[in-house]
Design an enzyme around this catalytic site. Structure first.
Site, short mmCIF file in Angstrom:
data_model
loop_
_atom_site.label_atom_id
_atom_site.label_comp_id
_atom_site.label_asym_id
_atom_site.label_seq_id
_atom_site.Cartn_x
_atom_site.Cartn_y
_atom_site.Cartn_z
N LYS A 95 0.60 -1.59 -0.52
CA LYS A 95 0.09 0.05 -0.08
C LYS A 95 0.58 1.59 -0.01
O LYS A 95 0.73 2.14 -0.46
CB LYS A 95 -0.95 -0.10 1.53
CG LYS A 95 -2.26 -1.13 0.99
CD LYS A 95 -2.94 -1.22 2.26
CE LYS A 95 -3.78 -2.08 2.15
NZ LYS A 95 -4.52 -2.13 3.13
N GLN A 120 -5.36 -1.44 9.15
CA GLN A 120 -5.19 -2.93 8.80
C GLN A 120 -5.97 -3.39 9.52
O GLN A 120 -5.71 -4.51 10.66
CB GLN A 120 -3.82 -3.73 8.40
CG GLN A 120 -3.03 -4.17 7.69
CD GLN A 120 -3.70 -4.66 6.23
OE1 GLN A 120 -3.88 -3.47 5.93
NE2 GLN A 120 -4.32 -5.77 5.94
N ASP A 180 -11.46 1.85 3.47
CA ASP A 180 -11.86 0.69 3.23
C ASP A 180 -13.07 0.57 2.88
O ASP A 180 -13.59 -0.52 2.69
CB ASP A 180 -11.10 -0.08 4.67
CG ASP A 180 -10.00 -0.82 4.25
OD1 ASP A 180 -9.63 -1.09 3.91
OD2 ASP A 180 -9.44 -0.81 5.24
N1 GUN Z 1 -7.16 -7.00 5.58
C1 GUN Z 1 -7.95 -8.14 4.72
N2 GUN Z 1 -8.28 -7.39 3.42
C2 GUN Z 1 -8.08 -6.07 3.88
C3 GUN Z 1 -8.39 -5.05 3.36
O1 GUN Z 1 -8.75 -4.47 2.56
N3 GUN Z 1 -8.48 -3.97 4.29
C4 GUN Z 1 -7.90 -4.03 5.36
N4 GUN Z 1 -7.68 -2.43 6.01
N5 GUN Z 1 -7.41 -4.63 5.95
C5 GUN Z 1 -7.72 -5.51 5.14
#
Ligand code: GUN
Length: 294
Positions: free
Chosen positions: A52, A97, A120
């Site tokens: 990211k 996350q 998200d």
């Molecule tokens: N863990 C797995 N996929 C995601 C996601 O799309 N966003 C976040 N914040 N954590 C994740």
């Protein structure tokens, strides 16, 4: 069989975001800013967060990661940090996350993130907006799946779609998106989970099969209708490396189109995060009176 590569469409989305960031940065006086919170040292999460950060660098989005220890981070401390980031004028996106350590409450944290910064799309307000078909920030992985379908002109309209998995992150929003009354959706959707009586029989009915259960190679050739479009959201670590929820080698010969792992939906998720961060920034700037001159 069409191999549904996600790397190229993801790169296209990132370069669109990059162009927009370049253009809007001079108009609004600053670039978009994403804040990422990572609690604990789960190796997979560390890789995702690093990816990211890389995507932010590439697109000109400013990013900062808060790396917190699993041992010393209490619910109160995490909530205080989220509130601080919500209040910060120049932060446009706040991402926690997942997964977070068991001692912490994920829904309480997600519900505390300012919906306008919820890149998200997990906040109850944004989930509600998705269900109601109202504008809002959409969860990145299912949004990435819809983007891939559109990009390859695979319309689920009037078709049977089966979603394996009912997680808040993928399964539930995916089922909603596929069934939405919009030109690129309109599927008849079945959502399967651990209590589904006969998962294989449900899968065999699917014209569009989306696997998001986190079980390596769960979907085998006998579970796939000939000619089906198969979307593999799983990323599982196995001895042979990363494998999806679909047994690619056997399923590729019956499917009409299939996403690989890696290089399928994974890159799309991060590209959609960049797109959401840009969107959150634009909406916030417009809200602050910086409407683009027409
Ligand atoms: N863990 C797995 N996929 C995601 C996601 O799309 N966003 C976040 N914040 N954590 C994740």
């Amino acid at each position: 069989m069409i191999l549904l590569d996600g790397k190229k469409p993801a790169a296209e989305v990132r370069s669109r975001v990059k162009r927009e960031v370049e253009r809007l940065r001079s108009l609004y006086g600053r670039a978009p800013h994403l804040a990422v919170i990572l609690v604990g040292d789960d190796p997979a999460s560390q890789v995702y967060v690093r990816n990211k950060e890389k995507a932010c660098e590439e697109t000109g989005v400013v990013s900062r990661v808060w790396r917190l220890s699993a041992e010393t981070t209490t619910q109160d401390k995490l909530e205080d940090l989220i509130l601080e980031l919500n209040d910060s004028e120049d932060i446009d996106g706040v991402l926690l996350q997942m997964p977070i350590p068991d001692a912490l409450d994920p829904l309480a944290c997600q519900s505390l993130i300012d919906p306008a910064k919820d890149v998200d799309g997990f906040h109850p307000e944004n989930m509600g907006r998705l269900v109601l078909g109202m504008p809002g920030l959409r969860p990145c992985t299912p949004a990435g799946v819809m983007h891939i379908l559109e990009r390859y002109s695979l319309s689920p309209c009037g078709k049977k779609a089966v979603v394996l998995g009912r997680s808040n992150i993928v399964g539930k929003p995916m089922a909603i998106m596929l069934s939405q009354p919009s030109l690129l959706s309109n599927a008849t959707v079945t959502m399967c989970h651990s209590r589904t009586a006969d998962v294989a029989a449900e899968c065999r009915e699917a014209d569009f099969l989306v696997a998001a259960i986190g079980k390596p190679k769960f979907v085998t050739r006998d579970m796939v209708k000939p000619g089906a479009v198969v979307i593999d959201v799983g990323i599982n670590r196995a001895d042979e490396g990363l494998v999806g929820d679909v047994d690619f080698e056997s399923v590729k010969d019956v499917a009409s189109a299939i996403t690989p792992v890696p290089g399928g939906i994974g890159p799309m998720t991060i590209a959609m995060l960049m797109s959401n961060t840009l969107q959150a920034y634009v909406w916030r700037m417009e809200e602050q009176g910086g409407e683009e001159p027409r």
